[in-house]
Design an enzyme around this catalytic site. Structure first.
Site, PDB file in Angstrom:
ATOM      1  N   GLU A 155       0.841  -1.207   0.000  1.00  0.00           N
ATOM      2  CA  GLU A 155       0.000   0.000   0.000  1.00  0.00           C
ATOM      3  C   GLU A 155       0.874   1.255   0.000  1.00  0.00           C
ATOM      4  O   GLU A 155       0.573   2.231  -0.691  1.00  0.00           O
ATOM      5  CB  GLU A 155      -0.943   0.017   1.208  1.00  0.00           C
ATOM      6  CG  GLU A 155      -1.984  -1.075   1.180  1.00  0.00           C
ATOM      7  CD  GLU A 155      -2.803  -1.092  -0.104  1.00  0.00           C
ATOM      8  OE1 GLU A 155      -3.285  -0.029  -0.533  1.00  0.00           O
ATOM      9  OE2 GLU A 155      -2.954  -2.171  -0.680  1.00  0.00           O
ATOM     10  N   TRP A 195       1.746   1.878  -3.334  1.00  0.00           N
ATOM     11  CA  TRP A 195       0.703   2.508  -4.163  1.00  0.00           C
ATOM     12  C   TRP A 195       0.838   4.024  -4.075  1.00  0.00           C
ATOM     13  O   TRP A 195       0.662   4.754  -5.051  1.00  0.00           O
ATOM     14  CB  TRP A 195      -0.708   2.089  -3.710  1.00  0.00           C
ATOM     15  CG  TRP A 195      -1.196   0.863  -4.417  1.00  0.00           C
ATOM     16  CD1 TRP A 195      -1.303  -0.384  -3.897  1.00  0.00           C
ATOM     17  CD2 TRP A 195      -1.648   0.776  -5.792  1.00  0.00           C
ATOM     18  NE1 TRP A 195      -1.791  -1.254  -4.855  1.00  0.00           N
ATOM     19  CE2 TRP A 195      -2.012  -0.568  -6.020  1.00  0.00           C
ATOM     20  CE3 TRP A 195      -1.774   1.692  -6.840  1.00  0.00           C
ATOM     21  CZ2 TRP A 195      -2.500  -1.014  -7.251  1.00  0.00           C
ATOM     22  CZ3 TRP A 195      -2.259   1.247  -8.078  1.00  0.00           C
ATOM     23  CH2 TRP A 195      -2.608  -0.085  -8.265  1.00  0.00           C
ATOM     24  N   TRP A 230     -20.209  12.720 -19.714  1.00  0.00           N
ATOM     25  CA  TRP A 230     -20.671  12.989 -18.345  1.00  0.00           C
ATOM     26  C   TRP A 230     -22.012  13.706 -18.396  1.00  0.00           C
ATOM     27  O   TRP A 230     -22.306  14.401 -19.372  1.00  0.00           O
ATOM     28  CB  TRP A 230     -19.662  13.870 -17.599  1.00  0.00           C
ATOM     29  CG  TRP A 230     -18.276  13.309 -17.525  1.00  0.00           C
ATOM     30  CD1 TRP A 230     -17.169  13.810 -18.139  1.00  0.00           C
ATOM     31  CD2 TRP A 230     -17.841  12.159 -16.792  1.00  0.00           C
ATOM     32  NE1 TRP A 230     -16.053  13.039 -17.829  1.00  0.00           N
ATOM     33  CE2 TRP A 230     -16.445  12.018 -17.009  1.00  0.00           C
ATOM     34  CE3 TRP A 230     -18.478  11.224 -15.967  1.00  0.00           C
ATOM     35  CZ2 TRP A 230     -15.691  11.003 -16.441  1.00  0.00           C
ATOM     36  CZ3 TRP A 230     -17.724  10.214 -15.399  1.00  0.00           C
ATOM     37  CH2 TRP A 230     -16.347  10.103 -15.638  1.00  0.00           C
ATOM     38  N   ASN A 269     -10.605   3.194   2.914  1.00  0.00           N
ATOM     39  CA  ASN A 269     -10.226   3.015   1.509  1.00  0.00           C
ATOM     40  C   ASN A 269     -11.256   2.238   0.694  1.00  0.00           C
ATOM     41  O   ASN A 269     -11.611   2.620  -0.421  1.00  0.00           O
ATOM     42  CB  ASN A 269      -8.868   2.319   1.422  1.00  0.00           C
ATOM     43  CG  ASN A 269      -8.463   2.092  -0.013  1.00  0.00           C
ATOM     44  OD1 ASN A 269      -8.356   3.038  -0.786  1.00  0.00           O
ATOM     45  ND2 ASN A 269      -8.274   0.836  -0.383  1.00  0.00           N
ATOM     46  N   TRP A 312     -15.387  12.866 -12.786  1.00  0.00           N
ATOM     47  CA  TRP A 312     -14.546  12.468 -11.652  1.00  0.00           C
ATOM     48  C   TRP A 312     -13.893  13.664 -10.979  1.00  0.00           C
ATOM     49  O   TRP A 312     -13.595  13.630  -9.790  1.00  0.00           O
ATOM     50  CB  TRP A 312     -13.514  11.406 -12.054  1.00  0.00           C
ATOM     51  CG  TRP A 312     -12.506  11.831 -13.093  1.00  0.00           C
ATOM     52  CD1 TRP A 312     -12.608  11.652 -14.441  1.00  0.00           C
ATOM     53  CD2 TRP A 312     -11.238  12.479 -12.877  1.00  0.00           C
ATOM     54  NE1 TRP A 312     -11.492  12.153 -15.075  1.00  0.00           N
ATOM     55  CE2 TRP A 312     -10.635  12.664 -14.149  1.00  0.00           C
ATOM     56  CE3 TRP A 312     -10.549  12.923 -11.753  1.00  0.00           C
ATOM     57  CZ2 TRP A 312      -9.393  13.283 -14.317  1.00  0.00           C
ATOM     58  CZ3 TRP A 312      -9.305  13.532 -11.925  1.00  0.00           C
ATOM     59  CH2 TRP A 312      -8.745  13.705 -13.191  1.00  0.00           C
ATOM     60  N   TRP A 349      -8.796   8.570  -8.270  1.00  0.00           N
ATOM     61  CA  TRP A 349     -10.027   8.926  -8.991  1.00  0.00           C
ATOM     62  C   TRP A 349      -9.945   8.437 -10.434  1.00  0.00           C
ATOM     63  O   TRP A 349     -10.907   7.902 -10.989  1.00  0.00           O
ATOM     64  CB  TRP A 349     -10.301  10.437  -8.920  1.00  0.00           C
ATOM     65  CG  TRP A 349     -11.056  10.764  -7.656  1.00  0.00           C
ATOM     66  CD1 TRP A 349     -10.543  11.223  -6.492  1.00  0.00           C
ATOM     67  CD2 TRP A 349     -12.474  10.576  -7.431  1.00  0.00           C
ATOM     68  NE1 TRP A 349     -11.539  11.336  -5.546  1.00  0.00           N
ATOM     69  CE2 TRP A 349     -12.734  10.954  -6.091  1.00  0.00           C
ATOM     70  CE3 TRP A 349     -13.534  10.135  -8.209  1.00  0.00           C
ATOM     71  CZ2 TRP A 349     -14.014  10.896  -5.530  1.00  0.00           C
ATOM     72  CZ3 TRP A 349     -14.808  10.078  -7.648  1.00  0.00           C
ATOM     73  CH2 TRP A 349     -15.037  10.453  -6.324  1.00  0.00           C
TER      74      TRP A 349
END
Ligand SMILES: Cc1cc2nc3c(=O)[nH]c(=O)nc-3n(C[C@H](O)[C@H](O)[C@H](O)COP(=O)(O)OP(=O)(O)OC[C@H]3O[C@@H](n4cnc5c(N)ncnc54)[C@H](O)[C@@H]3O)c2cc1C
Length: 485
Positions: free
Chosen positions: A275, A278, A306, A341, A359, A382
């Site tokens: 993690e 990440w 969108w 998360n 987004w 995102w």
């Protein structure tokens, strides 16, 4: 006499394992530590970040004071202030931790140029990351765009060494100008705005001491079983280190080192370090793709159809979508400045897929409300959820909020905690109260549509609409996409 060094704190608000501080001390003279609330920064602070910064600077200031140096706090255009300060004190070295944010890189470039005219330079040190992004490239010479090979290469490249200890004494230089008290920057909520941060202090202790305490407690109690507990939002199964890491109150190297010193091995430690990688990956992506916070990394998504809708966005922001796990997450975010998360993924998916909201709207809301708001991690995640990132979840994989709730919050504890209207709904129905028999709702004292909303978007219709939108941008229709959960 050795000229004083200027130490520019930015997103590295710590004294231990701070290579910029270490280099400033190594010059052997006095040090002027400065933090500038940069009014010319291209991206302003979000509200929750401002709250954090106020307290973190207060803690840093006290820690420096204890060691003999006063933190000079100023507000203004850092591009002008740093060279001015350097000239005023006749600085030797000017040291700072390197930042990956594109606006900060442009700023550093400008500061560097201004300093050059004085015969000085800005020395940037590795501080936010384990490995500088410009030092890690694939065999073909290009930056990594996919996490797994990135993480493998990063681990091969990483040189473990013990973190630099915090110095016992720091010989502080006399500031050439009067500091501006942090309180005068009004980073905390103030009347007439209600105190939206009133619950934050019970949850968070910004500053280096708070960060190290949290790291220690997590290593002691949470690391071993992190892999099995991290996905359950109803329990405290993750480290909550994200805001501390964002502000550099603890470095990723300190985290790696603490894990290896702990001798905890096995899946818990392994998954936890993945993690942290990440985060590292997000920073590298932002370095190589500085457009990431604004533009989709997959170009075909520039024309995504969108359907901006202010009412839907507000329902999402306020935690009134009618999907219990989503509303619990959005309310946890508002009240604590943080969201689990797993739930971040579910709420983000609902916004960009079922609701077809851009987004960026979600990214902006998170930016304002998260205490760990981080340009790289926020934008990368995102884009991952929206399907337009380099290493994205396939767009056709649309999270099913009911199944996700049942899987990760099986007893509904998380929902009950944050959505008290649903407190008495039995676990069987808590993630889909609209399917509960009337008698069950009556016993739970719940009038759907009045006490708690019905879903603002129907799951099946929302899903079909999202898949149709996807087909429009990719030219491929994808009927077989499965719900996750
Ligand atoms: C839509 C969305 C937006 C997000 N925005 C942010 C953000 O603005 N800032 C932020 O720090 N994280 C963000 N994340 C990633 C992740 O949700 C948080 O880092 C994590 O929940 C923080 O809790 P923790 O410290 O207990 O994490 P732990 O599970 O204890 O993980 C340890 C550390 O690893 C890092 N990390 C974990 N997961 C990720 C991830 N997916 N991406 C990047 N780093 C990760 C964090 O620094 C975290 O503190 C986002 C995720 C999603 C899905």
């Amino acid at each position: 006499m050795t000229a004083p060094a200027l130490l520019w704190f930015r997103q590295d608000l710590r004294l231990a394992d701070n290579p910029a501080l270490h280099a400033a001390l190594a010059e052997g003279g006095e040090i002027l530590p400065v933090f500038i609330h940069d009014t010319a920064a291209e991206r302003g602070l979000g509200g929750a970040s401002a709250w954090w910064l106020h307290h973190s600077l207060t803690a840093l200031s006290a820690a420096l004071e204890k060691r003999g140096a006063a933190l000079l706090t100023l507000r203004g255009d850092a591009k002008a202030l740093i060279p001015e300060l350097a000239a005023k004190i006749g600085a030797g070295g000017i040291h700072a931790g390197r930042m990956v944010e594109p606006w900060a890189r442009r700023r550093d470039e400008a500061v560097h140029k201004a300093l050059e005219k004085q015969g000085r330079k800005l020395e940037l040190h590795t501080s936010q990351v384990l490995i500088e992004p410009h030092r890690l490239r694939s065999g073909a010479g290009s930056p990594y765009a996919v996490y797994t090979p990135f993480a493998k290469a990063a681990m091969e490249r990483y040189e473990p060494r013990p973190p630099i200890p915090a110095p016992g004494k720091i010989p502080g230089a006399t500031p050439p100008v009067k500091p501006e008290p942090v309180a005068s920057w009004h980073l905390l909520p103030r009347a007439p705005v209600p105190d939206w941060a009133k619950e934050f202090p019970a949850r968070w202790t910004p500053g280096e001491a708070g960060a190290l305490k949290k790291l220690g407690a997590f290593i002691e109690d949470g690391l071993k079983n992190y892999d099995s507990r991290r996905d359950l939002p109803g329990i405290d199964g993750s480290s909550s280190l994200s805001p501390h890491l964002h502000w550099g109150e603890v470095s990723p190297r300190q985290v790696f080192h603490a894990v290896s010193e702990s001798k905890v091995t096995g899946k818990g430690a392994e998954v936890f370090l993945k993690e942290i990688l990440w985060r590292e990956f997000s920073y590298h992506l932002l370095w190589h793709r500085p457009e990431m916070p604004e533009k989709p990394l997959r170009h075909e998504y520039s024309h995504f159809p969108w359907k901006p809708d202010a009412a839907l966005l507000t329902a999402w922001q306020q935690g009134r979508t009618g999907y219990p796990i989503v509303d619990a997450g959005m309310r946890q975010l508002w009240r604590t400045g943080w969201m689990h998360n797993r739930v971040r993924m579910i709420v983000a998916s609902l916004l960009v897929k079922h609701m077809l909201q851009p987004w960026h709207q979600g990214e902006a809301w998170f930016w304002d409300t998260l205490v760990d708001a981080d340009l790289a991690s926020n934008a990368a995640n995102w884009q991952w959820v929206a399907g337009c990132g380099t290493d994205a979840a396939p767009y056709f994989r649309i999270f099913n909020p009911m199944l996700q709730g049942e899987k990760f919050d099986p007893d509904g504890d998380y929902v009950r905690r944050w959505v008290p209207e649903l407190a008495k709904v039995p676990a069987k129905w808590i993630h889909k109260p609209w399917e509960a028999p009337d008698i069950v709702l009556a016993q739970a004292g719940l009038r759907l549509g009045r006490d708690y909303p019905l879903p603002v978007v129907d799951h099946a219709k929302g899903r079909a609409r999202a898949l149709a939108a996807l087909a429009e941008v990719t030219g491929k229709s994808r009927q077989g996409g499965g719900d996750e959960g």
